[in-house]
Design a protein around this motif. Structure first.
Motif, PDB file in Angstrom:
ATOM      1  N   THR A 172      31.807  -7.009 -36.428  1.00  0.00           N
ATOM      2  CA  THR A 172      31.125  -6.621 -35.423  1.00  0.00           C
ATOM      3  C   THR A 172      31.949  -7.000 -34.047  1.00  0.00           C
ATOM      4  OG1 THR A 172      29.768  -8.855 -35.464  1.00  0.00           O
ATOM      5  CG2 THR A 172      29.041  -6.937 -36.614  1.00  0.00           C
ATOM      6  N   VAL A 197      23.259  -8.438 -25.604  1.00  0.00           N
ATOM      7  CA  VAL A 197      23.664  -7.183 -26.180  1.00  0.00           C
ATOM      8  C   VAL A 197      24.382  -7.108 -27.258  1.00  0.00           C
ATOM      9  CG1 VAL A 197      24.506  -4.900 -25.361  1.00  0.00           C
ATOM     10  CG2 VAL A 197      23.021  -6.013 -23.832  1.00  0.00           C
ATOM     11  N   ARG A 198      25.415  -7.848 -27.348  1.00  0.00           N
ATOM     12  CA  ARG A 198      26.433  -7.855 -28.358  1.00  0.00           C
ATOM     13  C   ARG A 198      25.821  -8.612 -29.606  1.00  0.00           C
ATOM     14  NH1 ARG A 198      30.387 -10.981 -26.100  1.00  0.00           N
ATOM     15  NH2 ARG A 198      29.339 -12.916 -26.586  1.00  0.00           N
ATOM     16  N   SER A 214      15.921  -5.828 -31.628  1.00  0.00           N
ATOM     17  CA  SER A 214      16.434  -4.698 -31.959  1.00  0.00           C
ATOM     18  C   SER A 214      16.415  -3.616 -30.731  1.00  0.00           C
ATOM     19  CB  SER A 214      15.385  -4.118 -33.092  1.00  0.00           C
ATOM     20  OG  SER A 214      14.153  -4.086 -32.558  1.00  0.00           O
ATOM     21  N   HIS A 222      27.932  -1.533 -25.791  1.00  0.00           N
ATOM     22  CA  HIS A 222      27.372  -2.536 -26.795  1.00  0.00           C
ATOM     23  C   HIS A 222      28.009  -3.960 -26.399  1.00  0.00           C
ATOM     24  CE1 HIS A 222      26.277   0.931 -29.305  1.00  0.00           C
ATOM     25  NE2 HIS A 222      27.468   1.463 -29.250  1.00  0.00           N
ATOM     26  N   LEU A 239      21.979  -5.397 -35.634  1.00  0.00           N
ATOM     27  CA  LEU A 239      21.633  -4.160 -36.260  1.00  0.00           C
ATOM     28  C   LEU A 239      22.520  -3.612 -37.218  1.00  0.00           C
ATOM     29  CD1 LEU A 239      19.622  -1.709 -35.785  1.00  0.00           C
ATOM     30  CD2 LEU A 239      21.290  -0.730 -34.182  1.00  0.00           C
ATOM     31  N   ALA A 240      23.840  -4.025 -36.812  1.00  0.00           N
ATOM     32  CA  ALA A 240      24.971  -3.812 -37.856  1.00  0.00           C
ATOM     33  C   ALA A 240      24.790  -4.582 -39.282  1.00  0.00           C
ATOM     34  CB  ALA A 240      26.357  -3.992 -37.460  1.00  0.00           C
ATOM     35  N   ARG A 285      22.366  -8.476 -30.502  1.00  0.00           N
ATOM     36  CA  ARG A 285      21.474  -7.392 -30.814  1.00  0.00           C
ATOM     37  C   ARG A 285      22.257  -6.366 -31.473  1.00  0.00           C
ATOM     38  NH1 ARG A 285      18.273  -5.413 -25.730  1.00  0.00           N
ATOM     39  NH2 ARG A 285      18.126  -3.423 -26.822  1.00  0.00           N
ATOM     40  N   ASN A 286      23.462  -5.882 -30.984  1.00  0.00           N
ATOM     41  CA  ASN A 286      24.199  -4.859 -31.794  1.00  0.00           C
ATOM     42  C   ASN A 286      24.697  -5.228 -33.165  1.00  0.00           C
ATOM     43  OD1 ASN A 286      24.271  -2.037 -30.291  1.00  0.00           O
ATOM     44  ND2 ASN A 286      24.368  -3.847 -28.740  1.00  0.00           N
TER      45      ASN A 286
END
Length: 273
Positions: free
Chosen positions: A229, A210-211, A273, A172, A217-218, A213-214
């Motif tokens: 996060t 990437v960080r 996403s 992630h 999502l959270a 995007r994650n």
């Protein structure tokens, strides 16, 4: 509007995420379907009808040719589509473009390359074939056949960059560059050179994407806070939100975007996403 999401054949899945078919008879500026462009991926676009113009932040606007591959969008951008439109979009992963086309992706980040000028004529031939088709099922068959043919031909080695990307995604984005270099037994300079050539951006920027995007999502799916996060504080998250979305976060009831369509009110057309 006629919009379909089709799945590629199993042999393509390491490199190709999805096929999109979009047809809309509306005239003038129209809104793109949601989830069509995603932060961190690359796209091949085959325009049978219509016009798509992209305005990245701090870059000159450009209109996509009939057959194009877009580089990574690493900053906020605006997309304008004029109809009637009929187009096929192929979503590639971070290293799919290099594997299929052999292009140095860093040379067209936040820009595009004209596939009609590519040394392999298969892409111009594919675009011509797609213009003659109407049914999504037939389009998927043609796309699967062409991409499978390209994969079977001589293609550039991914130079371990695919393994590094998959590792970063599994983590992630929660990894330091020194740890990544040590894991793959590479020097920091070699790591950055391979990433720039195959992925089209430095590994530090890819990890940041990437960080982000994650974290989105959270935030969208739970009642978590930014601090829970991978971000150490809210200021870091706001900084990345401004870079990738071009606006302050609206805490936090809407999907984040990397592109908006200019309209009376800003419309979301690309989702991280």
């Amino acid at each position: 509007m006629n919009f379909h999401i089709c799945q590629p054949g199993d042999a393509l899945r390491p490199f190709v995420k999805a096929f999109y078919y979009w047809e809309d008879a509306s005239c003038g500026p129209i809104q793109l379907p949601p989830h069509l462009f995603t932060l961190g991926d690359q796209y091949m676009v085959f325009m049978a009808e219509g016009e798509a113009t992209i305005q990245p932040a701090a870059h000159a606007a450009f209109t996509l040719p009939q057959h194009a591959v877009t580089g990574h969008f690493t900053c906020a951008c605006h997309l304008q589509v004029k109809g009637p439109v009929k187009m096929v979009v192929v979503q590639l992963n971070a290293y799919g473009c290099y594997r299929l086309l052999g292009m140095d992706s860093a040379s067209f980040t936040n820009y595009y390359r004209n596939l009609d000028l590519h040394e392999n004529p298969v892409w111009a031939q594919l675009g011509a074939s797609l213009r003659q088709l109407q049914e999504p099922a037939a389009i998927t068959t043609v796309l699967n056949g062409t991409y499978h043919q390209v994969l079977q031909a001589n293609a550039p080695c991914l130079k371990q960059a695919d393994e590094m990307v998959d590792y970063l995604l599994a983590r992630h984005g929660n990894i330091r560059m020194e740890e990544l270099a040590q894991t793959f037994q590479l020097s920091r300079r070699t790591l950055e050179r391979l990433f720039n050539q195959v992925i089209g951006m430095p590994p530090q920027l890819f990890v940041r994407m990437v960080r982000f995007r994650n974290a989105l999502l959270a935030l969208q799916q739970t009642n978590t806070t930014v601090q829970s996060t991978a971000y150490y504080n809210q200021a870091m998250f706001i900084q990345d939100h401004l870079l990738f979305n071009g606006e302050m976060p609206s805490w936090y009831n809407m999907p984040a975007t990397i592109a908006h369509m200019p309209a009376a009110t800003m419309q979301q057309v690309a989702v991280a996403s």
